[in-house]
Design an enzyme around this catalytic site. Sequence first.
Site, short mmCIF file in Angstrom:
data_model
loop_
_atom_site.label_atom_id
_atom_site.label_comp_id
_atom_site.label_asym_id
_atom_site.label_seq_id
_atom_site.Cartn_x
_atom_site.Cartn_y
_atom_site.Cartn_z
N GLU A 221 0.69 -1.20 0.08
CA GLU A 221 -0.04 -0.08 -0.03
C GLU A 221 0.84 1.14 -0.03
OE1 GLU A 221 -3.18 0.09 2.89
OE2 GLU A 221 -3.97 -1.76 2.19
N GLU A 402 -5.87 -8.77 0.86
CA GLU A 402 -6.34 -8.24 2.14
C GLU A 402 -7.77 -8.08 1.68
OE1 GLU A 402 -4.73 -4.79 4.15
OE2 GLU A 402 -2.56 -5.77 3.98
C1 GCO Z 1 -3.60 -1.72 5.46
C2 GCO Z 1 -2.69 -2.34 6.15
C3 GCO Z 1 -3.02 -3.38 7.00
C4 GCO Z 1 -4.30 -2.94 7.77
C5 GCO Z 1 -5.65 -3.33 7.28
C6 GCO Z 1 -6.76 -2.76 8.12
O1 GCO Z 1 -4.22 -1.90 4.45
O2 GCO Z 1 -3.57 -0.30 6.08
O3 GCO Z 1 -2.10 -3.44 4.77
O4 GCO Z 1 -2.07 -3.39 7.74
O5 GCO Z 1 -3.99 -3.62 9.14
O6 GCO Z 1 -5.78 -2.76 5.91
O7 GCO Z 1 -6.68 -1.51 7.97
#
Ligand code: GCO
Length: 495
Positions: A221, A402
């Site tokens: 990200e 994710e």
């Molecule tokens: C993000 C990260 C994760 C977070 C998840 C929930 O997307 O911020 O990759 O570390 O914990 O997304 O917010």
Amino acid sequence: MSMLTRQQLNSRAALSATARAAGAGPHAGAPATTGGPAAGRGTGSDPDAQPTGGPRGDLRFPTGFGWGAATSAYQIEGGAKEDGRGESVWDTFSRAPGRTRNGDTGDVAADHYHRYADDLDLMRDLGLRSYRFSISWPRIQADGTGAPNQRGLDFYRRLVDGLHERGISPMATLFHWDLPQALQDAGGWENRDTAYRFAEYADAVFRGLGDQVPAWLTINEPKTVVQNGYLIGHHAPGFQNPQAAYLVAHHLQLAHGLAVRALRATGSTGRIGPALNLHPCYPADDSAEAGRAAHLYDGYENRLYLDSILKGSYPADVLDDLGADSWMARGIADGDLETISSPIDLLAVQYYTPYYVTGDGGTVTRWPTSQADWQQIYPDGMYDILTRITRDYGPVPLTVTENGLPQADTLSADGTVDDNGRISFLRDHMAAAHRAISEGVPLESYHVWSLLDNFEWAEGYDQRWGLIYVDYPTQRRVPKRSAHWYREVIRANGL
Ligand code: GCO
């Protein structure tokens, strides 16, 4: 509207602040009139809904589909001072007063550094086929440079070996935000040199673990580092500087490209790609202004990372909006975009929420939100983003790395955690992914965020995102109802 204002609205933190200020709760906002590509099919799942039972096997996934779960180093490991680990920007940031909820830090987190063997057994019990984790850069290079720390590499070697012993395929992220503090002190991601330091670190990891890791993710990200780290200052390193933010966007992508090349240079057969959080951006109404604003918003949210990596150019509308004199424009050297667009083997997609963009470049909330009030629950957004990538960028192999939601889960006296809202959420998003696959999207795997409850950055430990509950005072693990449900999904290879 100034870049800073728009991008503040753009970030999760600002989005939630805006929603709170407007008194927006679940179900706020009018139904879509045009609403973009998904209009009319919205099925925002109710976070309090009861699941309708176990998987029925109606929606079968392709044979060998990679059912997985994801974590990241700083969020679960703890062991902050062990075996030569150096300090990262998140150590500094979380220990500074007022930066995280309740002053929480990742010093102990889920203590995975010491409990990884038990956690591996829990993964085996779930039936996971893929596990996505991240490698802590300051465990490998305490100060971000120099010879790798063998004790750090050994930890990940034990983890990777343990995965193979249990029939689980490792997927390793090289950078999930824990930049060595020493590199931050030298300018962090604003400093072009950090991209080259990253490539050296990546090379050390490839040589240390490479033959055992079939899939690598470079930068997790980049957009969140840009927006939350450099525009809002709500994440490490905690700055508010829009010029620096977009220079950072470029250097993070340069680092990605250099790492791809470093892997190829080792002769490895491993696959590699970036991990991007992507958000479908729909016009909030059918005005021409909203259409234009949503398109530019999409530029900042999605095309700024997709076009560069997959097409070798930054989107012209975003570059125009930033201006020819922006630090980013001035920081792009000859050859950078060739490096950034080095061929990848897979694109990791992280999907949480859509955005609905108004004519003035703001956003509105249209669907019920989770405990994270930046997250609107909209499963069709998963379908839209996956099909859009294939349509606009060709058949690049995709993995969802994710997807999930936070809840204030509690452990009941009988030792169970009933997280039915999570089951509904996962089922609806998996069904949307299935629909994309059935229309030809080359999606190979899907990872729930997250395996374990963990340190949710500025939110500390208040938000629980795991399939497995962590009782922090005792570090006891309790698989939630969603974990039992997911095991059946994996066993049935479908819903
Ligand atoms: C993000 C990260 C994760 C977070 C998840 C929930 O997307 O911020 O990759 O570390 O914990 O997304 O917010």
